[in-house]
Write an enzyme that holds these catalytic residues in place. Structure first.
Site, PDB file in Angstrom:
ATOM      1  N   SER A  31      99.418  82.848  46.902  1.00  0.00           N
ATOM      2  CA  SER A  31      99.269  81.412  46.679  1.00  0.00           C
ATOM      3  C   SER A  31      98.087  80.925  47.514  1.00  0.00           C
ATOM      4  CB  SER A  31     100.568  80.717  47.103  1.00  0.00           C
ATOM      5  OG  SER A  31     100.449  79.324  47.038  1.00  0.00           O
ATOM      6  N   LYS A  53      97.905  82.339  42.346  1.00  0.00           N
ATOM      7  CA  LYS A  53      98.418  80.977  42.138  1.00  0.00           C
ATOM      8  C   LYS A  53      97.505  80.014  42.885  1.00  0.00           C
ATOM      9  CE  LYS A  53     102.377  78.541  44.136  1.00  0.00           C
ATOM     10  NZ  LYS A  53     103.828  78.605  44.376  1.00  0.00           N
ATOM     11  N   LYS A  57      96.629  75.918  43.907  1.00  0.00           N
ATOM     12  CA  LYS A  57      97.188  74.576  44.025  1.00  0.00           C
ATOM     13  C   LYS A  57      96.258  73.606  43.309  1.00  0.00           C
ATOM     14  CE  LYS A  57     100.693  75.622  46.741  1.00  0.00           C
ATOM     15  NZ  LYS A  57     102.098  75.321  46.407  1.00  0.00           N
ATOM     16  N   ASP A 111      99.876  75.386  40.541  1.00  0.00           N
ATOM     17  CA  ASP A 111     101.028  74.694  41.130  1.00  0.00           C
ATOM     18  C   ASP A 111     100.608  73.280  41.524  1.00  0.00           C
ATOM     19  OD1 ASP A 111     103.298  73.856  42.434  1.00  0.00           O
ATOM     20  OD2 ASP A 111     103.302  75.452  43.950  1.00  0.00           O
ATOM     21  N   GLU A 160     103.375  75.060  37.627  1.00  0.00           N
ATOM     22  CA  GLU A 160     104.544  74.841  38.478  1.00  0.00           C
ATOM     23  C   GLU A 160     104.655  73.361  38.846  1.00  0.00           C
ATOM     24  OE1 GLU A 160     104.579  77.873  41.531  1.00  0.00           O
ATOM     25  OE2 GLU A 160     105.898  76.684  42.791  1.00  0.00           O
ATOM     26  N   ASP A 178     110.089  74.042  40.519  1.00  0.00           N
ATOM     27  CA  ASP A 178     110.226  74.421  41.921  1.00  0.00           C
ATOM     28  C   ASP A 178     111.038  73.320  42.611  1.00  0.00           C
ATOM     29  OD1 ASP A 178     109.891  74.839  44.664  1.00  0.00           O
ATOM     30  OD2 ASP A 178     107.726  75.073  44.619  1.00  0.00           O
ATOM     31  N   LYS A 214     113.396  79.578  45.373  1.00  0.00           N
ATOM     32  CA  LYS A 214     113.246  79.697  46.828  1.00  0.00           C
ATOM     33  C   LYS A 214     114.656  79.679  47.395  1.00  0.00           C
ATOM     34  CE  LYS A 214     108.774  77.476  47.089  1.00  0.00           C
ATOM     35  NZ  LYS A 214     108.031  76.262  47.427  1.00  0.00           N
ATOM     36  N   GLY A 238     107.946  81.152  48.014  1.00  0.00           N
ATOM     37  CA  GLY A 238     107.870  81.249  49.468  1.00  0.00           C
ATOM     38  C   GLY A 238     107.541  79.919  50.102  1.00  0.00           C
TER      39      GLY A 238
HETATM   40  O1  OSB Z   1     105.039  74.837  46.268  1.00  0.00           O
HETATM   41  O2  OSB Z   1     105.400  76.926  46.248  1.00  0.00           O
HETATM   42  C1  OSB Z   1     105.127  75.894  46.875  1.00  0.00           C
HETATM   43  C2  OSB Z   1     104.424  76.799  50.529  1.00  0.00           C
HETATM   44  C3  OSB Z   1     105.025  75.739  51.172  1.00  0.00           C
HETATM   45  C4  OSB Z   1     105.602  74.733  50.418  1.00  0.00           C
HETATM   46  C5  OSB Z   1     105.580  74.798  49.022  1.00  0.00           C
HETATM   47  C6  OSB Z   1     104.993  75.868  48.377  1.00  0.00           C
HETATM   48  C7  OSB Z   1     104.377  76.866  49.142  1.00  0.00           C
HETATM   49  C8  OSB Z   1     103.646  77.998  48.567  1.00  0.00           C
HETATM   50  C9  OSB Z   1     103.444  79.200  49.469  1.00  0.00           C
HETATM   51  O3  OSB Z   1     103.100  77.953  47.494  1.00  0.00           O
HETATM   52  C10 OSB Z   1     103.927  80.491  48.952  1.00  0.00           C
HETATM   53  C11 OSB Z   1     103.953  81.535  50.058  1.00  0.00           C
HETATM   54  O4  OSB Z   1     104.865  81.509  50.916  1.00  0.00           O
HETATM   55  O5  OSB Z   1     103.061  82.381  50.083  1.00  0.00           O
HETATM   56 MG    MG Z   2     105.574  75.216  44.244  1.00  0.00          MG
END
Ligand code: OSB
Ligand code: MG
Length: 385
Positions: free
Chosen positions: A146, A172, A174, A199, A224, A249, A273, A301
């Site tokens: 990510s 992934k 953001k 995401d 996402e 999510d 998660k 995660g």
């Molecule tokens: O939206 O998936 C998410 C990390 C913190 C809060 C929200 C998200 C995330 C990640 C990180 O996308 C994923 C990782 O732990 O590598």
């Molecule tokens: Mg997410």
């Protein structure tokens, strides 16, 4: 199966520097924070769990300090002195506490580790022992990475290239309004064939449906949580207008929520998660639902330390987890982590499960103490104990 008697539960609030910040549509936190739960049983065995959290109520409503309060003042007193045969008894024990899933999940995770160790089983095998036959874990789990919002498209492209060179087979990114279509176009120009997903962390509304539909030609694995963090219904309206599968999510907190989302057609894929849904007991229910409905599943995660990551990886090794998980190698997050050995990415984009009992990684007490001192220095006025 052996049972355990809970003797003592200690909490460690930590801050760890991140190798790479993760800027989302709601910003980036400057370091990784977590409540680490250490459970000791009457025979002196130790189990570890992690309430993966943020310092601000930006992803969910909980924070480090709400989790500390709920865990210390409500959950621990309900557990000390109890005999437990299985961690799946925990949701019943905790049923007088509403919400606060991340707090509950941290404690439950420590009990999962403790009981797996008491039974001399890897956590993945211990999870499988709570499922019907035919769910024996693999020895590794397929993972992706990510990547946060960067300052420029050039930097974003360079970082993707680096992660592909590391061996990650699923990327992934953001997104947020103003950092979406142009980004997707640039990424696809450079990397036409990679497994790519976006995401939004709830950055859009239904009024943006037309714009989101323009993402359809980019062959995304999924988008996402495009809409509100507490919405399910409007995602179902959006899904009818998008070819890209929606993955939920933030808005799924239980097997019940996911069943509603599936009934409504609010999403096709779940980012599970374990901390968001209150722990691995609820995660197993969601896993069974996904297997029954044949819906794609992957494990998300929260930038976990090695404690939370080892547990998530163990879950991701179950065969019903069908898509690459957000569980990256240690060098993506920390240098060093608070556990040893580090997770190293294999050329096939897999992380290998640790061989030992429970989470299978060793907590480094000196680094844990250092991370606790760092939390205190960043938060001098926050009440701890
Ligand atoms: O939206 O998936 C998410 C990390 C913190 C809060 C929200 C998200 C995330 C990640 C990180 O996308 C994923 C990782 O732990 O590598
Ligand atoms: Mg997410």
């Amino acid at each position: 199966m052996k049972s355990v008697i809970i003797q003592e539960i200690k909490l460690h609030v930590i801050a760890l520097p991140l190798v790479e910040l993760l800027k989302t549509s709601f910003g980036a936190e400057p370091y990784k924070a977590a409540v680490i739960v250490e459970v000791v049983d009457s025979e002196g065995r130790v189990g570890w769990g992690e309430s993966a959290l943020k310092t601000k109520p930006s992803y969910g409503s909980e924070t480090i300090l709400t989790a500390l309060h709920i865990t210390r003042d409500f959950l621990i007193p309900m557990l000390v002195g109890q005999r437990l045969d299985s961690p799946t008894q925990i949701p019943e024990l905790f049923k007088s506490v509403r919400g606060n899933h991340h707090a509950r999940a941290g404690v439950e995770a420590a009990i999962w580790d403790l009981l797996a160790k008491a039974n001399d089983m890897r956590l993945a095998d211990y999870f499988a022992s709570h499922l019907s036959r035919g769910h024996a874990p693999r020895d590794s789990a397929l993972v992706g990475v990510s990547i946060g919002i960067q300052e420029s498209l050039d930097e974003q492209i360079a970082l993707i290239q680096r992660r592909l060179d590391d061996g990650y087979q699923r990327i992934k990114l953001k997104i947020a309004p103003g950092w979406d279509l142009e980004l997707a176009r640039a990424v696809r120009r450079h990397f036409p064939d990679i497994m790519l997903m976006l995401d939004a962390n709830s950055a859009y509304s239904l009024a943006d449906a037309d714009k989101l539909r323009h993402l359809d030609p980019f062959d995304l694995l999924m988008i996402e949580q495009p809409l509100a963090y507490d919405d399910i219904y409007e995602h179902s309206l959006l899904q009818t207008q998008l070819r890209t599968p929606i993955c939920l999510d933030e808005s799924i907190h239980s097997a019940h929520d996911w069943r509603i989302a599936l009934e409504l057609g609010a999403g096709k894929i779940l980012n599970l998660k374990p901390t968001r849904v209150g722990g691995f007991s609820e995660s197993l229910k969601i896993y069974e639902l996904c297997v029954e409905r044949a819906t794609p599943l992957w494990i998300g995660g929260m930038l976990e330390t090695g404690i939370g990551r080892a547990a998530n990886l163990s879950f991701a090794a179950l065969p019903g987890v069908t898509l690459p998980s957000d569980i990256s190698a240690t060098d993506r997050y920390f240098d060093p982590d608070i556990t040893e050995p580090p997770f190293v990415l294999r050329a096939d984009s897999n992380l290998k499960l640790p061989a030992g009992a429970g989470i299978g990684v060793e907590v480094q007490r000196d680094r844990l103490a250092e991370a606790e001192a760092r939390w205190r220095s960043h938060n001098p006025y926050a009440p701890l104990f």
